[in-house]
Design an enzyme around this catalytic site. Structure first.
Site, PDB file in Angstrom:
ATOM      1  N   HIS A  95      66.385 -37.617  21.779  1.00  0.00           N
ATOM      2  CA  HIS A  95      67.462 -38.437  22.340  1.00  0.00           C
ATOM      3  C   HIS A  95      67.516 -39.852  21.746  1.00  0.00           C
ATOM      4  CE1 HIS A  95      67.439 -35.047  24.886  1.00  0.00           C
ATOM      5  NE2 HIS A  95      66.632 -35.485  25.811  1.00  0.00           N
ATOM      6  N   LYS A 151      58.941 -42.891  32.020  1.00  0.00           N
ATOM      7  CA  LYS A 151      59.157 -42.255  33.322  1.00  0.00           C
ATOM      8  C   LYS A 151      58.498 -43.079  34.425  1.00  0.00           C
ATOM      9  CE  LYS A 151      59.781 -37.575  31.702  1.00  0.00           C
ATOM     10  NZ  LYS A 151      61.212 -37.485  31.898  1.00  0.00           N
TER      11      LYS A 151
HETATM   12  C1  BG6 Z   1      65.095 -34.054  28.692  1.00  0.00           C
HETATM   13  C2  BG6 Z   1      63.638 -34.406  28.830  1.00  0.00           C
HETATM   14  O1  BG6 Z   1      65.390 -33.693  27.382  1.00  0.00           O
HETATM   15  O2  BG6 Z   1      65.893 -35.187  29.049  1.00  0.00           O
HETATM   16  C3  BG6 Z   1      63.330 -34.881  30.236  1.00  0.00           C
HETATM   17  O3  BG6 Z   1      62.843 -33.264  28.534  1.00  0.00           O
HETATM   18  C4  BG6 Z   1      64.254 -36.008  30.632  1.00  0.00           C
HETATM   19  O4  BG6 Z   1      61.973 -35.307  30.330  1.00  0.00           O
HETATM   20  C5  BG6 Z   1      65.712 -35.628  30.390  1.00  0.00           C
HETATM   21  O5  BG6 Z   1      64.041 -36.313  31.999  1.00  0.00           O
HETATM   22  C6  BG6 Z   1      66.635 -36.821  30.612  1.00  0.00           C
HETATM   23  O6  BG6 Z   1      67.960 -36.388  30.561  1.00  0.00           O
HETATM   24  P1  BG6 Z   1      69.090 -37.131  31.411  1.00  0.00           P
HETATM   25  O7  BG6 Z   1      70.346 -36.455  31.009  1.00  0.00           O
HETATM   26  O8  BG6 Z   1      68.738 -36.956  32.851  1.00  0.00           O
HETATM   27  O9  BG6 Z   1      69.033 -38.570  30.990  1.00  0.00           O
END
Ligand code: BG6
Length: 499
Positions: A263, A364
């Protein structure tokens, strides 16, 4: 609002997209969490938006013996809970009538033979999307099983008129560069690269897509989007939640593998890339890969200086509720050194951005949930206000808020009424003022995969290049000389990023 005839002018690129044809969507892992929370609710909302052809069929596979009727009623509950638009019973019934359940073992050729047979049966569309919502160790087996049953596309000519067969693969895509490479080769043995759709759900988020629109559909930002005007770029993906029940996976991964590799690096690429030659998938993905290649190959020592890793300990949230520390979470080793927070300062060493720090942070169990990109511009030269005001003159900044409160704002300086004083203010654009609920990332991504548009999916070389960076970081951290992760209390502000 000024009476401005340039407001509201719209060019609808989606209207050029052909209406979707009927397709068979085969979901491996049909009883799993991802199918229930994301895939089925997304298909439901696509059906409501007339982006899923009414003759499409959905075939979910799983190991549990379930009859289709019971399976559908379980999905209905999930859709009611997770669909962003709630559940309209008649729309659900239309979708449910298209859903079937197929029991089978991913390791057994019988499952793939049944799928091949189903795709030939009357009423099933021949065009098919295979969605691998299973654990990553099973990606290879599923692709091989499909290919062995004659459902792969490897070696197929792009103009071949045979029905399309596309493979959607979830993350994590490998756990380092070499496993990602091996997986790429394995998948490419079964499907041609143009039929492989690797998901990074951040690319399906409206505000992330908006980065390309903002940068390249305007002429006011791009001239400033370079080292001459930009002082620093900060990219944050911060979460309030801890790891929940995912200890088994997370303890072997950590924040760098779980979030940075995909991401955050995608956000970096979209922020730093050059204008692509066109809006086609390859032009855009080529530019993203160029960004990754422009990140210097820092030494381990340099990476240790440029990074911070942390792990949450016991803490409390804003209302005083006690929060567990990471090492007390289920299926986490009691002496684990896995990082739940990672920050990295890097540079994109090209003509546009050389010397500009890009600071990436993710973690987190923090005191806030916010994802945003901040472009901090240089202050004006010293001669006038800057000379007098010094640090009291705010810098211009452009913030792209990905979530929550999706939108963007531009900070600038203006005169305080009635005084010779300068104060910073902001121009804001809020997506929430335009729509109550934004489409879920999975809706866009499924819609695109059904249309064969891979722009928002990750290409093989992209994933490998992103892993190269994360592999070096992991090596730097694995060195016995590296300090352990710093401890931050759960529910606290994010640790400081490297300057
Ligand atoms: C996922 C991760 O790809 O993305 C997670 O494995 C994370 O750990 C999540 O919590 C976050 O996604 P979003 O859309 O809630 O920001």
């Amino acid at each position: 609002m000024p009476d401005d005839s340039t407001l509201g002018i719209r060019c609808d690129l989606d209207s050029e997209r052909p209406a979707p044809g009927p397709a068979s969507v085969v979901v491996f892992g049909g009883t799993g969490d991802l199918a229930r929370r994301k895939i089925i609710p997304a298909l439901y909302n696509l059906l409501r938006a007339e982006r899923l052809h009414p003759d499409s069929r959905i075939l979910c596979t799983g190991r549990r013996p379930l009859d289709s009727e019971r399976f559908r009623s379980g999905l209905k509950e999930a859709a009611a809970r997770y669909s962003r638009t709630g559940l309209d019973p008649s729309a659900w019934d239309r979708l449910a009538a298209r859903i079937d359940y197929l029991e089978g073992d991913l390791e057994s050729p019988a499952l793939y033979a049944s799928i091949a047979e189903a795709l030939e049966s009357p009423g099933m569309p021949r065009d098919a999307l295979f969605y691998l919502a299973v654990s990553p160790e099973q990606f290879g087996s599923a692709a091989r099983g499909l290919a062995a049953a004659g459902l792969g596309t490897s070696g197929r000519h792009p103009d071949d008129p045979a029905p399309y067969r596309r493979l959607i693969v979830e993350k994590p895509f490998g756990r380092d560069r070499s496993s990602a490479r091996a997986l790429n080769l394995e998948l490419q043995d079964c499907f041609s690269e143009r039929d492989i759709f690797r998901i990074d759900h951040y690319l399906g988020k409206e505000t992330v897509q908006n980065l390309l629109y903002l940068r390249f559909a305007n002429s006011v930002f791009e001239p400033l989007w370079n080292r001459r005007y930009v002082e620093r770029v900060e990219i944050d993906v911060l979460e309030e939640e801890g790891i929940g029940t995912r200890g088994g996976y997370y303890d072997g991964a950590g924040a760098a593998r779980d979030m940075l590799q995909n991401h955050l690096i995608q956000l970096l690429c979209l922020t730093a890339m050059e204008p692509p030659a066109g809006l086609d998938p390859e032009s855009i993905r080529d530019e993203k890969v160029k960004v990754l290649k422009s990140i210097p190959a820092y030494s381990a020592e340099e990476l240790r200086r440029r990074s911070v890793r942390g792990q949450y300990g016991p803490g409390s949230d804003a209302s005083g509720r006690t929060l567990r520390g990471y090492r007390e979470e289920d299926r986490v080793r009691p002496d684990s050194r896995t990082e739940t927070f990672a920050a990295l300062r890097l540079e994109v060493d090209n003509w546009r951005f050389a010397g500009v720090p890009f600071v990436l942070r993710t973690g987190k169990a923090l005191d806030r949930r916010v994802s945003e990109i901040r472009i901090l511009f240089r202050k004006p030269p010293g001669a006038l206000f800057q000379g007098t005001c010094g640090d009291f003159l705010g810098a211009n900044g452009l913030t792209l808020r990905i979530q929550p409160d999706e939108g963007l704002w531009l900070t600038f300086n203006a005169k305080v009424p009635g005084r010779a004083a300068v104060e910073s203010g902001a121009l804001r654009f809020s997506y929430r003022e335009k729509a109550d609920s934004l489409p879920e990332a999975y809706e866009r991504l499924l819609d695109d995969a059904l249309a064969g548009d891979s722009t928002l999916f990750i290409r093989a070389d992209e994933t490998e290049a992103a892993w190269s960076l994360v592999d070096r970081l992991e090596e730097a951290w694995a060195d016995p000389a590296a300090p352990p992760p710093i401890l931050y209390p759960a529910g606290s502000p994010p640790p400081a990023a490297p300057r």
